[in-house]
Motif scaffolding. Structure first.
Motif, PDB file in Angstrom:
ATOM      1  N   THR B 133      -7.055   3.350 -11.523  1.00 25.38           N
ATOM      2  CA  THR B 133      -8.000   3.424 -10.412  1.00 25.38           C
ATOM      3  C   THR B 133      -7.431   2.690  -9.187  1.00 25.38           C
ATOM      4  N   ALA B 134      -7.955   3.038  -8.006  1.00 22.34           N
ATOM      5  CA  ALA B 134      -7.502   2.415  -6.763  1.00 22.34           C
ATOM      6  C   ALA B 134      -7.854   0.930  -6.772  1.00 22.34           C
ATOM      7  N   THR B 135      -7.012   0.128  -6.123  1.00 25.58           N
ATOM      8  CA  THR B 135      -7.186  -1.324  -6.162  1.00 25.58           C
ATOM      9  C   THR B 135      -7.571  -1.922  -4.814  1.00 25.58           C
ATOM     10  N   GLY B 136      -7.441  -1.140  -3.753  1.00 28.16           N
ATOM     11  CA  GLY B 136      -7.646  -1.689  -2.414  1.00 28.16           C
ATOM     12  C   GLY B 136      -6.344  -2.048  -1.727  1.00 28.16           C
ATOM     13  N   LEU B 139      -5.174  -0.665   1.771  1.00 29.13           N
ATOM     14  CA  LEU B 139      -5.488  -1.281   3.069  1.00 29.13           C
ATOM     15  C   LEU B 139      -4.390  -2.226   3.541  1.00 29.13           C
ATOM     16  N   LEU B 202      -8.049   9.634  -9.058  1.00 29.97           N
ATOM     17  CA  LEU B 202      -7.706  10.399  -7.861  1.00 29.97           C
ATOM     18  C   LEU B 202      -7.380   9.476  -6.684  1.00 29.97           C
ATOM     19  N   ALA B 203      -8.290   8.577  -6.362  1.00 32.16           N
ATOM     20  CA  ALA B 203      -8.040   7.653  -5.251  1.00 32.16           C
ATOM     21  C   ALA B 203      -6.860   6.742  -5.587  1.00 32.16           C
ATOM     22  N   GLY B 239     -11.629  12.224  -2.499  1.00 30.75           N
ATOM     23  CA  GLY B 239     -10.869  11.191  -3.212  1.00 30.75           C
ATOM     24  C   GLY B 239      -9.569  10.871  -2.489  1.00 30.75           C
ATOM     25  N   HIS B 242     -10.331   8.891   0.783  1.00 33.79           N
ATOM     26  CA  HIS B 242     -10.592   7.460   0.602  1.00 33.79           C
ATOM     27  C   HIS B 242      -9.376   6.729   0.033  1.00 33.79           C
ATOM     28  N   MET B 282     -17.783   9.903   6.941  1.00 36.74           N
ATOM     29  CA  MET B 282     -17.486   9.768   5.515  1.00 36.74           C
ATOM     30  C   MET B 282     -16.232   8.923   5.268  1.00 36.74           C
ATOM     31  N   SER B 283     -15.682   8.323   6.299  1.00 32.31           N
ATOM     32  CA  SER B 283     -14.502   7.480   6.139  1.00 32.31           C
ATOM     33  C   SER B 283     -14.830   6.219   5.360  1.00 32.31           C
ATOM     34  N   LEU B 284     -13.798   5.593   4.825  1.00 32.91           N
ATOM     35  CA  LEU B 284     -13.945   4.273   4.217  1.00 32.91           C
ATOM     36  C   LEU B 284     -14.656   3.358   5.197  1.00 32.91           C
ATOM     37  N   ARG B 285     -15.664   2.613   4.718  1.00 32.37           N
ATOM     38  CA  ARG B 285     -16.360   1.689   5.612  1.00 32.37           C
ATOM     39  C   ARG B 285     -15.467   0.513   6.003  1.00 32.37           C
ATOM     40  N   THR B 286     -14.457   0.275   5.205  1.00 34.08           N
ATOM     41  CA  THR B 286     -13.536  -0.821   5.506  1.00 34.08           C
ATOM     42  C   THR B 286     -12.399  -0.366   6.424  1.00 34.08           C
TER      43      THR B 286
END
Lengths: 341, 341
Positions: B133-136, B139, B202-203, B239, B242, B282-286
């Motif tokens: 899964t995506a970890t962040g 960014l 996916l992300a 997916g 984001h 619908m973009s990432l809020r971050t």
């Protein structure tokens, strides 16, 4: 399905709300199928009247025929003691059901032992082998389809879905819970864990679920997954939203939650009003769907605070809101039934 | 990668814009690696100066080292004659690359033959085995990330992405094309076919791609997939949107297309203005991302009509629009570079 007699394996986590999610789910919604729980630390206690035992041997007098992995193990893997436990169950001719990412067939020697003992190994997250892309047949399902969507993962979408289905069945409706995750599958005895499906076939899997649901009844409650603004699981949420072709949504939210949990970037959760609007605008253009109620999870606050939060959600969105666990699902069900005309 | 010498297998469909997508993609963006094309029906002709042959034998004087499946076969399977052809390539010690859903290893006897002849079988759609899964960490990538999004599938997102990358490299920028589908992978020699990834990851797959992209350069052009309102492939689109954490979008659309193609329900395509708004919301809020240009595919209309359509898109959205194939990607690239400051 009604003949299933579960021994739920719940070592370590039988009391944990998150790690014990499957145990709690089957106890709440399939109590009649659970004959014993295994958790050595709580031997001799009961949960909802179900005896807790320390060893597989001790469960045998209750005549289980299936051992269900009822907790999330460390890292989702089966450490050595779990593998020994699973082998012991098979030795005692219990079928095995597992909803973790790891597969039972990957445990060395277990498949052979199962064949020898004549028992079945069922991985609940294993997708059907013949899935394909969505065809549009979801629009032909002769049933009202309601999808629970949410502001985040793990906020009670499955629970809200089960409560709405229970309430509808109490009223004599041909209501069906449509499971999309491992706990739901363990509860209902059918379904597809959509997050385990190849991305190309995600909507196709959801479509197949509502087609099968339509053969089982005429009011379908599809268990939502993820959230459309969840940085990790948004793809699953949107694919399910389009593939299940709902007529209506119930939007789920946990009181007080401000950021997406389990996401390292602390992504903020939008307001309920914005979530209502975005779900409606992101609906299938061939089936515009409306949010008709807000299911609030108020477990972490007092009853007075819960009532305040419900009133605030109604004020913000102009929609009926309620906590379907704390105060039953009657109000939300009324809103759904009114909206279907 | 620069040493690859492709014999592109294109029986039947070498002239088909859709079924011959991979052939056309490598011819346009990796011409230097293609030494021959196999299509018995067009023996003796050339495409972009590349000789077309009828048999693998006839291609050998051009010294290919890899046979690439360059067309979509009937139903995405390998019928008997294709299996014979692939075996013949391996007999002649050519590596095989395949971007179809079916896997080369599932062709009986092919893996053994490949081992015997010392060649590699590469399934371009096979996801890495260790995805999660995506970890962040998306960014933290130290690069400007631009994602092509679209109103539908098969409208030229990959082509627009490649043209923008080419134009940026011509200007001396450290620009990288980030491939997310089989043709893109064949062109660039790396990447992940995100639609073949388990939905949960996916992300995570998209995140891994931009991390790898960030090691290759500092202006990343991520190839978009699907469309956020596509009834079949919306999950993949969101997916990827984001997980790749873009700073900017280029919105792709084909002039004149009103409904989603290949969708039995004839789902209408929203207006460009609405698509711009929905992608931004619908973009990432971050990482709120903006659409900074419209890439129009005007292949089906006259040049005058193309210019009219471009002007109309600019008028409707207030954003620069252009056809990056017909009129080059300069204007759209300028808009991206201006927006990154």
């Amino acid at each position: 399905m009604s003949e299933k007699k579960y021994l739920v394996l719940a070592e370590e986590f039988s009391q944990d709300p998150h790690y014990g999610k499957t145990l709690r789910g089957v106890l709440r919604y399939r109590r009649e199928s659970v004959v014993a729980i295994l958790d050595p630390e709580r031997e001799g206690e009961t949960m909802d009247g179900v005896p807790i035992v320390a060893h597989v041997d001790d469960a045998l007098p209750f005549e289980p025929n299936t051992a269900l992995v009822g907790v999330v193990t460390q890292g989702g893997h089966f450490p050595a003691d779990w593998r020994a436990l699973l082998r012991e169950c098979v030795e005692h001719r219990l079928d095995l059901e597992n909803g973790l990412h790891v597969r039972l067939r990957d445990i060395p020697g277990l498949s052979e032992l199962a064949r020898e003992r004549g028992v079945e190994l069922r991985d609940l997250r294993e997708p059907p082998p013949d899935l394909s892309t969505a065809t549009g047949a979801n629009l032909d399902v002769d049933a009202t389809i309601v999808l629970t969507v949410g502001s985040d993962c793990a906020i009670g979408k499955m629970t809200a879905t089960c409560e709405l289905d229970l309430e509808a069945r109490k009223r004599g409706l041909r209501s069906v819970f449509v499971p999309t995750g491992q706990t739901g599958i363990a509860i209902a005895g059918w379904g597809i864990a959509v997050d385990a499906v190849v991305s190309d076939f995600l909507a196709g899997a959801a479509e197949r679920l509502v087609i099968e649901g339509g053969e089982r009844g005429d009011l379908l409650w599809v268990e939502g997954q993820g959230a459309i603004l969840h940085p990790i699981y948004s793809g699953v949420a949107l694919g399910l939203m389009h593939g299940s072709a709902p007529h209506l949504y119930v939007l789920c939210h946990e009181v007080g939650r401000k950021t997406v949990e389990g996401d390292a970037t602390n992504s903020p959760i939008p307001s309920l009003r914005e979530l209502v609007e975005l779900h409606e605008r992101m609906s299938l253009r061939t089936r515009p769907a409306r949010v008709v109620g807000i299911a609030l999870n108020t477990a972490s606050v007092s009853e007075a605070e819960a009532r305040e939060a419900i009133a605030a959600a109604e004020e913000e969105t102009g929609l009926p809101a309620d906590d379907p666990v704390r105060f039953r699902a009657s109000k939300l069900l009324d809103s759904v039934l009114t909206s279907t005309g």
